[in-house]
Design a protein around this motif. Sequence first.
Motif, PDB file in Angstrom:
ATOM      1  N   PRO A  17       0.831  -1.209   0.000  1.00 18.37           N
ATOM      2  CA  PRO A  17       0.000   0.000   0.000  1.00 18.37           C
ATOM      3  C   PRO A  17       0.863   1.256   0.000  1.00 18.37           C
ATOM      4  O   PRO A  17       1.969   1.269   0.558  1.00 18.37           O
ATOM      5  CB  PRO A  17      -0.809  -0.130   1.296  1.00 18.37           C
ATOM      6  N   ASP A  18       0.372   2.275  -0.639  1.00 22.15           N
ATOM      7  CA  ASP A  18       1.094   3.549  -0.751  1.00 22.15           C
ATOM      8  C   ASP A  18       0.846   4.365   0.513  1.00 22.15           C
ATOM      9  O   ASP A  18      -0.224   4.946   0.690  1.00 22.15           O
ATOM     10  CB  ASP A  18       0.607   4.304  -1.992  1.00 22.15           C
ATOM     11  N   THR A  19       1.823   4.365   1.392  1.00 21.75           N
ATOM     12  CA  THR A  19       1.698   5.093   2.651  1.00 21.75           C
ATOM     13  C   THR A  19       2.760   6.178   2.717  1.00 21.75           C
ATOM     14  O   THR A  19       3.725   6.166   1.961  1.00 21.75           O
ATOM     15  CB  THR A  19       1.862   4.147   3.855  1.00 21.75           C
ATOM     16  N   ALA A  20       2.583   7.100   3.651  1.00 22.26           N
ATOM     17  CA  ALA A  20       3.511   8.215   3.790  1.00 22.26           C
ATOM     18  C   ALA A  20       4.038   8.263   5.220  1.00 22.26           C
ATOM     19  O   ALA A  20       3.319   7.907   6.161  1.00 22.26           O
ATOM     20  CB  ALA A  20       2.813   9.536   3.450  1.00 22.26           C
ATOM     21  N   PRO A  21       5.282   8.710   5.401  1.00 18.78           N
ATOM     22  CA  PRO A  21       5.796   8.877   6.766  1.00 18.78           C
ATOM     23  C   PRO A  21       5.092  10.029   7.471  1.00 18.78           C
ATOM     24  O   PRO A  21       4.456  10.881   6.832  1.00 18.78           O
ATOM     25  CB  PRO A  21       7.277   9.181   6.543  1.00 18.78           C
ATOM     26  N   ALA A  55      -1.606   2.941  12.518  1.00 17.43           N
ATOM     27  CA  ALA A  55      -0.924   1.654  12.666  1.00 17.43           C
ATOM     28  C   ALA A  55       0.528   1.845  12.261  1.00 17.43           C
ATOM     29  O   ALA A  55       0.814   2.352  11.161  1.00 17.43           O
ATOM     30  CB  ALA A  55      -1.587   0.587  11.805  1.00 17.43           C
ATOM     31  N   ILE A  56       1.427   1.445  13.129  1.00 15.31           N
ATOM     32  CA  ILE A  56       2.853   1.710  12.952  1.00 15.31           C
ATOM     33  C   ILE A  56       3.581   0.387  12.739  1.00 15.31           C
ATOM     34  O   ILE A  56       3.536  -0.508  13.594  1.00 15.31           O
ATOM     35  CB  ILE A  56       3.422   2.430  14.188  1.00 15.31           C
ATOM     36  N   GLU A  57       4.241   0.252  11.607  1.00 13.99           N
ATOM     37  CA  GLU A  57       4.976  -0.969  11.261  1.00 13.99           C
ATOM     38  C   GLU A  57       6.440  -0.628  11.013  1.00 13.99           C
ATOM     39  O   GLU A  57       6.751   0.234  10.185  1.00 13.99           O
ATOM     40  CB  GLU A  57       4.357  -1.611  10.015  1.00 13.99           C
ATOM     41  N   GLY A 198     -10.296   4.758   6.889  1.00 19.39           N
ATOM     42  CA  GLY A 198      -9.837   5.989   7.530  1.00 19.39           C
ATOM     43  C   GLY A 198      -8.617   5.845   8.398  1.00 19.39           C
ATOM     44  O   GLY A 198      -8.115   6.844   8.944  1.00 19.39           O
ATOM     45  N   ALA A 199      -8.086   4.619   8.576  1.00 19.64           N
ATOM     46  CA  ALA A 199      -6.884   4.443   9.384  1.00 19.64           C
ATOM     47  C   ALA A 199      -5.665   4.953   8.624  1.00 19.64           C
ATOM     48  O   ALA A 199      -5.607   4.875   7.395  1.00 19.64           O
ATOM     49  CB  ALA A 199      -6.701   2.974   9.753  1.00 19.64           C
ATOM     50  N   ARG A 200      -4.702   5.443   9.376  1.00 14.53           N
ATOM     51  CA  ARG A 200      -3.430   5.838   8.783  1.00 14.53           C
ATOM     52  C   ARG A 200      -2.413   4.747   9.075  1.00 14.53           C
ATOM     53  O   ARG A 200      -2.344   4.237  10.197  1.00 14.53           O
ATOM     54  CB  ARG A 200      -2.958   7.167   9.362  1.00 14.53           C
ATOM     55  N   ILE A 201      -1.628   4.375   8.084  1.00 16.60           N
ATOM     56  CA  ILE A 201      -0.596   3.348   8.263  1.00 16.60           C
ATOM     57  C   ILE A 201       0.756   3.967   7.963  1.00 16.60           C
ATOM     58  O   ILE A 201       0.941   4.630   6.937  1.00 16.60           O
ATOM     59  CB  ILE A 201      -0.861   2.131   7.361  1.00 16.60           C
ATOM     60  N   VAL A 202       1.679   3.743   8.867  1.00 11.85           N
ATOM     61  CA  VAL A 202       3.051   4.227   8.714  1.00 11.85           C
ATOM     62  C   VAL A 202       3.959   3.014   8.611  1.00 11.85           C
ATOM     63  O   VAL A 202       3.966   2.156   9.498  1.00 11.85           O
ATOM     64  CB  VAL A 202       3.467   5.112   9.903  1.00 11.85           C
ATOM     65  N   GLN A 203       4.705   2.910   7.522  1.00 12.47           N
ATOM     66  CA  GLN A 203       5.637   1.808   7.328  1.00 12.47           C
ATOM     67  C   GLN A 203       7.073   2.313   7.453  1.00 12.47           C
ATOM     68  O   GLN A 203       7.370   3.474   7.182  1.00 12.47           O
ATOM     69  CB  GLN A 203       5.445   1.181   5.948  1.00 12.47           C
ATOM     70  N   GLY A 204       7.959   1.413   7.872  1.00 13.63           N
ATOM     71  CA  GLY A 204       9.378   1.735   7.931  1.00 13.63           C
ATOM     72  C   GLY A 204       9.751   2.650   9.071  1.00 13.63           C
ATOM     73  O   GLY A 204      10.774   3.352   9.005  1.00 13.63           O
ATOM     74  N   ALA A 205       8.971   2.667  10.135  1.00 12.61           N
ATOM     75  CA  ALA A 205       9.273   3.500  11.304  1.00 12.61           C
ATOM     76  C   ALA A 205       8.899   2.726  12.561  1.00 12.61           C
ATOM     77  O   ALA A 205       7.816   2.158  12.651  1.00 12.61           O
ATOM     78  CB  ALA A 205       8.500   4.814  11.241  1.00 12.61           C
ATOM     79  N   VAL A 221       7.880   8.239  16.785  1.00 16.15           N
ATOM     80  CA  VAL A 221       7.810   7.499  15.532  1.00 16.15           C
ATOM     81  C   VAL A 221       8.400   8.370  14.430  1.00 16.15           C
ATOM     82  O   VAL A 221       7.873   9.449  14.138  1.00 16.15           O
ATOM     83  CB  VAL A 221       6.354   7.130  15.175  1.00 16.15           C
ATOM     84  N   GLY A 222       9.510   7.932  13.855  1.00 14.02           N
ATOM     85  CA  GLY A 222      10.103   8.674  12.750  1.00 14.02           C
ATOM     86  C   GLY A 222      10.442  10.106  13.087  1.00 14.02           C
ATOM     87  O   GLY A 222      10.280  10.993  12.242  1.00 14.02           O
TER      88      GLY A 222
END
Length: 421
Positions: A17-21, A55-57, A198-205, A221-222
């Motif tokens: 999925p296309d997510t943003a920091p 959600a933080i991954e 409507g959830a926000r997902i943050v990847q790589g942090a 986070v980040g």
Amino acid sequence: MTAAQGNLWTLTAGPLPDTAPLDGDLHVDLAVIGGGFTGLSAALHAAEAGLSVVAIEAEQVGFGGSGRNVGLVNAGLWLPPGEVARIMGAEAGARLNMALSGGPSLVFDLIEKHQIRCEAVRQGTLHCAHSPKGFAELETRCAQLQGIGAPVSLIGAEEARRRTGSAQVHGALFDPRAGTIQPRAYAVGLARAAMAAGARIVQGARAAGVVYRDDLWQMHVGGHRVTADALIEGTNAYGSARDRYTKMFFFQMATDPLPPALLADILPGGEGCWDTALVMTSFRRDAAGRVIIGSVGSLDHAGSGLHRAWARRKMEALYPQLKGVALAHEWYGTIATTGDHLPRVLRLGPRGYAVFGYSGRGIGTGTLFGRALAGAVVSGREDGLPVTPDDSYSEGFTAAKAAYYETGALAAHGAEMLRGL
């Protein structure tokens, strides 16, 4: 075979999925740590209930055990229901057994509702007897499952051999509730569904310095500060709390897509399988016609060549027509297992929970526990959880027990090859 051929599920799951920091500090109703089945299910259901969610991954969605899974969508736990009731007590055991019996339906309903493209096949699973003694164990398990209303059935050796295509099985327990999926693609689909809700997902942090202070959950986070009214930690075996569970490793190897003539007699009904051996074997097909075989063990140490050799020999023993067919992909993942093989929910503080210990049953269990934890946060009530939360929980000698599991798997695979499988 090289490591570059890697995890089949990662290679075939499609784009992430296309997510943003994060671009600044953030406050939400619920912060979820972990982008696997549990965390993404929690994020999806909480967002659908109207909560603001992040959600933080630390890596990418489905990076951990969720994206390294066998892909069997099972009902219940590794333990038979009678053992669950013996350990937990009749009432608590019945509550957990009943909840988890609905795990596959929840998974396949979500797949249908959100049109998740994850090679979903609901043709049941076959728990295969690896020996006559294994079939006797299945008889006991079947009676316990039928005793709680599960629509399972025993099939004899001849029918089991026809349905698996392997002369190595001595009967099987068929569960029509179950099925198979491409597990990483399912995780990616859950992430997309959560974002659409409507959830926000943050990847790589990574969520660092998590603490409850001033009536809020706080973390970094980040490079930004995140605060939340509630917290769900769903990192399971990929979290930092090493004393909650023992790590067990499970590896898989897969062929390239095989021609129809070679596949004709291999699991023609599309069931997923695992066996009754103490160090179990899993085997299944994917949508492209690959055969996938797995077992307990890690592929990251000098002795792991034994696991690789065993896998090739085991596949050929199950399916002699595959003699000489290369295993083109290999990967392994980490399972969190508790001392009694039961999942735990841990209270971290006010409206804060961690869940872990699925012991290899992560798809249905993680999806179900994620939804239940989201419900507890939304309602402020814990009576809808499958298990009563603990205020504290830890286990000792987890590193030693992990080494014991790995040593035992190596010994079992070596012994099997000496016996000619």
